[in-house]
Scaffold this active site. Sequence first.
Site, PDB file in Angstrom:
ATOM      1  N   CYS A 256       0.799  -1.222   0.000  1.00 46.83           N
ATOM      2  CA  CYS A 256       0.000   0.000   0.000  1.00 46.83           C
ATOM      3  C   CYS A 256       0.831   1.271   0.000  1.00 46.83           C
ATOM      4  O   CYS A 256       0.360   2.326  -0.426  1.00 46.83           O
ATOM      5  CB  CYS A 256      -0.936   0.015   1.208  1.00 46.83           C
ATOM      6  N   ASN A 257       2.067   1.212   0.482  1.00 50.36           N
ATOM      7  CA  ASN A 257       2.920   2.391   0.485  1.00 50.36           C
ATOM      8  C   ASN A 257       3.540   2.672  -0.875  1.00 50.36           C
ATOM      9  O   ASN A 257       4.088   3.753  -1.108  1.00 50.36           O
ATOM     10  CB  ASN A 257       4.053   2.236   1.508  1.00 50.36           C
TER      11      ASN A 257
END
Length: 382
Positions: A160-161
């Site tokens: 997700c980063n």
Amino acid sequence: MTTAMNPRYAELLEPPIPSPGPALTAPRIAGVATAVSGTSYTQQEILDLFEISDPKVRSVFLNSAIERRFLSLPPRDPHGALRSEVQGELLDKHKRLALDMGARAIRKCLANTGIDPHDIDYLCVTTTTGFLTPGLSALLIRSLGLRPQTSRVDVVGMGCNAGLNALQATAGWATAHPGHVAVMLCVEACSAAYVIDDTMRTAVVNSLFGDGAAAVALVADPSQPPPPVGAHRGFHGPRILGFSSHLITDAIDAMRYDWSDAQGKFSFYLDPQVPYVVGAHAEQVVDRLLAPAGLRRSDIGHWLVHSGGKKVIDAVRINLGLTRHDVRHTTGVLRDYGNLSSGSFLFSYERLLREGVAAPGEYGVLMTMGPGSTIETALVQW
């Protein structure tokens, strides 16, 4: 007695005076666009379709602060029930959904900015929901009809980063090639990364993620100076001023893919303590981001945080001293789409643009969180 140094050697020892060169130009976000898969479902509809009756699992779904998500559900078996897909089917689904959503997001982004596809010189694609060789960047260059000499890179598996990791690479390329167009695409077919069983581990993951793609176009154009404060809103996209990262090594296993022998596929694991771990480290990475510009958190007018989940958003908001209004787009994206993994923050950015409230001179912080455990941030200025 001293001996005078030969002037020839003295010249070699003294560092040369650098010749003046062109100043680096901060890249601007010229445009953004998003795309999703075909059908959305409420949490209740998903519970009914998968015939989930366990009260604890149902509670996870129904208390997630998510109303709808876009998903591509499995085919039905001969009895009409949704069946579990094998890993090969999931990889095929990832390829199909990612190419469709990614191409639509890029085309829309270019249309919004008036950029011709043939003007793209660099394409960076990030995904975590499937693996392909050649990567999605090569397949999209072919399907979109981009020039074969387009430079490309694929960022795979960061989670997700990864949207801000990829944006940093794209911004670096744009800065080194002023006047040229760089495009970054986040495309996540989360429907292709599901394990269906009756465990609480999979319930947390299955209640959260949705399908989506987001594309941004960057240009570092030295002929376009920053607009004066008070100029017409939306005259320019924001400049990207810097990035800051923080890897929480003590929580390196808190978010990860494991191979499930029983299921014959990859299974994503999300530790229940992730929100609190991320929240506890949010202050230091944001303050480190702002320090070189001499800014404080109170100087930031716009916060675009990854829609990681209700508890994650609350933990970050409380630890940074933000208001619910500050994270309104983050919570709105979670409500309407779920967690879109790497592209979530760009869905929030798109909503901020539609709102039309960002004025020249104002600062914004972009923040993503994911496996590592990792917090990524970027500072922008309109």
